[in-house]
Design a protein around this motif. Structure first.
Motif, mmCIF file in Angstrom:
data_model
loop_
_atom_site.group_PDB
_atom_site.id
_atom_site.type_symbol
_atom_site.label_atom_id
_atom_site.label_comp_id
_atom_site.label_asym_id
_atom_site.label_seq_id
_atom_site.Cartn_x
_atom_site.Cartn_y
_atom_site.Cartn_z
ATOM 1 N N ALA A 96 0.844 -1.192 0.000
ATOM 2 C CA ALA A 96 0.000 0.000 0.000
ATOM 3 C C ALA A 96 0.878 1.240 0.000
ATOM 4 O O ALA A 96 1.866 1.325 0.733
ATOM 5 C CB ALA A 96 -0.887 0.002 1.236
ATOM 6 N N PRO A 97 0.574 2.231 -0.860
ATOM 7 C CA PRO A 97 1.397 3.427 -0.894
ATOM 8 C C PRO A 97 1.224 4.257 0.364
ATOM 9 O O PRO A 97 0.231 4.152 1.073
ATOM 10 C CB PRO A 97 0.865 4.173 -2.134
ATOM 11 C CG PRO A 97 -0.544 3.690 -2.276
ATOM 12 C CD PRO A 97 -0.542 2.269 -1.802
ATOM 13 N N ALA A 98 2.206 5.094 0.613
ATOM 14 C CA ALA A 98 2.125 5.983 1.763
ATOM 15 C C ALA A 98 0.953 6.936 1.602
ATOM 16 O O ALA A 98 0.685 7.437 0.513
ATOM 17 C CB ALA A 98 3.433 6.769 1.894
ATOM 18 N N GLY A 99 0.236 7.202 2.665
ATOM 19 C CA GLY A 99 -0.910 8.097 2.604
ATOM 20 C C GLY A 99 -2.201 7.396 2.271
ATOM 21 O O GLY A 99 -3.236 8.040 2.150
ATOM 22 N N SER A 100 -2.165 6.056 2.059
ATOM 23 C CA SER A 100 -3.389 5.330 1.710
ATOM 24 C C SER A 100 -4.235 5.004 2.924
ATOM 25 O O SER A 100 -5.341 4.512 2.779
ATOM 26 C CB SER A 100 -3.025 4.030 0.973
ATOM 27 O OG SER A 100 -2.293 3.176 1.834
ATOM 28 N N GLY A 101 -3.721 5.258 4.145
ATOM 29 C CA GLY A 101 -4.472 4.936 5.352
ATOM 30 C C GLY A 101 -4.167 3.576 5.904
ATOM 31 O O GLY A 101 -4.677 3.201 6.956
ATOM 32 N N VAL A 102 -3.346 2.782 5.206
ATOM 33 C CA VAL A 102 -2.968 1.450 5.669
ATOM 34 C C VAL A 102 -1.493 1.486 6.034
ATOM 35 O O VAL A 102 -0.643 1.725 5.182
ATOM 36 C CB VAL A 102 -3.219 0.388 4.575
ATOM 37 C CG1 VAL A 102 -2.793 -0.988 5.064
ATOM 38 C CG2 VAL A 102 -4.676 0.398 4.157
ATOM 39 N N PRO A 103 -1.152 1.264 7.318
ATOM 40 C CA PRO A 103 0.256 1.315 7.709
ATOM 41 C C PRO A 103 1.038 0.151 7.122
ATOM 42 O O PRO A 103 0.533 -0.962 7.003
ATOM 43 C CB PRO A 103 0.205 1.253 9.237
ATOM 44 C CG PRO A 103 -1.076 0.573 9.547
ATOM 45 C CD PRO A 103 -2.030 0.988 8.468
ATOM 46 N N ALA A 114 -1.614 6.809 10.672
ATOM 47 C CA ALA A 114 -2.522 5.746 10.226
ATOM 48 C C ALA A 114 -2.660 4.671 11.307
ATOM 49 O O ALA A 114 -3.750 4.132 11.536
ATOM 50 C CB ALA A 114 -2.015 5.127 8.922
ATOM 51 N N VAL A 115 -1.564 4.370 12.001
ATOM 52 C CA VAL A 115 -1.629 3.390 13.085
ATOM 53 C C VAL A 115 -2.540 3.895 14.208
ATOM 54 O O VAL A 115 -3.337 3.143 14.772
ATOM 55 C CB VAL A 115 -0.214 3.098 13.620
ATOM 56 C CG1 VAL A 115 -0.285 2.138 14.804
ATOM 57 C CG2 VAL A 115 0.669 2.514 12.532
ATOM 58 N N GLN A 116 -2.440 5.183 14.523
ATOM 59 C CA GLN A 116 -3.279 5.757 15.571
ATOM 60 C C GLN A 116 -4.761 5.660 15.209
ATOM 61 O O GLN A 116 -5.586 5.307 16.056
ATOM 62 C CB GLN A 116 -2.878 7.218 15.803
ATOM 63 C CG GLN A 116 -3.685 7.936 16.861
ATOM 64 C CD GLN A 116 -3.472 7.380 18.259
ATOM 65 O OE1 GLN A 116 -2.366 7.020 18.623
ATOM 66 N NE2 GLN A 116 -4.543 7.295 19.036
ATOM 67 N N ARG A 117 -5.093 5.940 13.961
ATOM 68 C CA ARG A 117 -6.503 5.868 13.550
ATOM 69 C C ARG A 117 -7.024 4.434 13.661
ATOM 70 O O ARG A 117 -8.149 4.203 14.099
ATOM 71 C CB ARG A 117 -6.660 6.391 12.123
ATOM 72 C CG ARG A 117 -6.535 7.899 11.992
ATOM 73 C CD ARG A 117 -7.073 8.379 10.658
ATOM 74 N NE ARG A 117 -6.308 7.835 9.538
ATOM 75 C CZ ARG A 117 -5.287 8.473 8.960
ATOM 76 N NH1 ARG A 117 -4.899 9.659 9.417
ATOM 77 N NH2 ARG A 117 -4.641 7.931 7.939
ATOM 78 N N MET A 118 -6.233 3.487 13.241
ATOM 79 C CA MET A 118 -6.675 2.092 13.328
ATOM 80 C C MET A 118 -6.845 1.653 14.790
ATOM 81 O O MET A 118 -7.790 0.939 15.126
ATOM 82 C CB MET A 118 -5.660 1.185 12.617
ATOM 83 C CG MET A 118 -5.587 1.385 11.111
ATOM 84 S SD MET A 118 -4.430 0.243 10.301
ATOM 85 C CE MET A 118 -5.265 -1.303 10.599
#
Length: 227
Positions: A96-103, A114-118
């Motif tokens: 997954a590219p950087a900024g896609s929301g998937v760490p 992204a890790v914090q949001r998950m």
């Protein structure tokens, strides 16, 4: 009175002719004449004249059929035999590219948000935001002291029984994300996601930790780690 001989001969002549005719008729009946050959058929019309006569011209003069308008049907695809290699190129998996929301492991600080949001979506919040941030900071300091061996004197009762020396000493420690939630017995559970380099030299993101905090009996407004 006796008839003359000339009269007798003239009477026999018609009888002889009649006998000859009867014999000839019998011969003709026993041998019928050969059949008369049928006349040869007349030559048929040529293709061009037949087209003019029947109203259907040659293929070049006829309008295209419905099949010619629609086109010939496409041939059905042939099934490949079992085990046969496919001509399609293999599908390549990309991270997954950087900024896609998937760490992605190795993103570094760029993937911490992204890790914090998950982590926040994993459990509904039950504390005020400011209090949760304070508890995460306390747990971050405790955990950093645990894995690096520095600063453990601030919580002597906790580290006297933690067995932290068995973990070894980590370097380049960074807490990526954290949340705090209340437990059924009134304590606080803090969940951390952190990165660091192990004593073996392995550097990895996405390591996890869980700490319990409660109010200090000596300072009611202070939080301390417990087992």
């Amino acid at each position: 009175m006796v008839a003359p001989a000339s009269d007798f001969r003239s009477a026999r002549l018609p009888l002889g002719l009649a006998a000859v005719l009867v014999i000839a008729g019998l011969v003709l009946l026993s041998h019928p004449p050969p059949p008369t050959p049928a006349p040869a058929p007349a030559p048929g019309p040529t293709p061009a004249s037949a087209g003019r006569t029947s109203g259907v011209g040659p293929a070049a003069d006829r309008p295209p059929s419905r099949r010619q308008y629609l086109g010939s049907p496409s041939p059905s695809p042939r099934a490949l035999p079992s085990g046969a290699p496919s001509s399609a190129p293999p599908r390549r998996e990309h991270p997954a590219p950087a900024g896609s929301g998937v760490p992605v492991n190795g993103d570094g600080p760029a993937g911490d948000r992204a890790v914090q949001r998950m982590l926040e979506r994993s459990s509904p919040a039950d504390l005020p935001r400011s209090q949760e941030e304070e508890l995460v900071q306390v747990a971050t300091r405790v955990w950093t002291a645990d894995v690096t061996g520095r600063g453990q004197g601030r919580w002597p009762r906790y580290f006297a029984h933690s067995g932290a020396s068995a973990r070894g000493t980590y370097t380049a420690v960074r807490v990526q994300a954290g949340i705090a939630r209340t437990t059924a017995d009134g304590r606080i559970e803090v969940r951390l996601v952190w990165a660091g380099t192990a004593p073996s030299g392995e550097q990895r993101d996405g390591r996890t930790a869980r700490l319990l905090l409660q109010h200090s009996p000596d300072h009611p407004n202070r939080w301390e780690p417990v087992h």
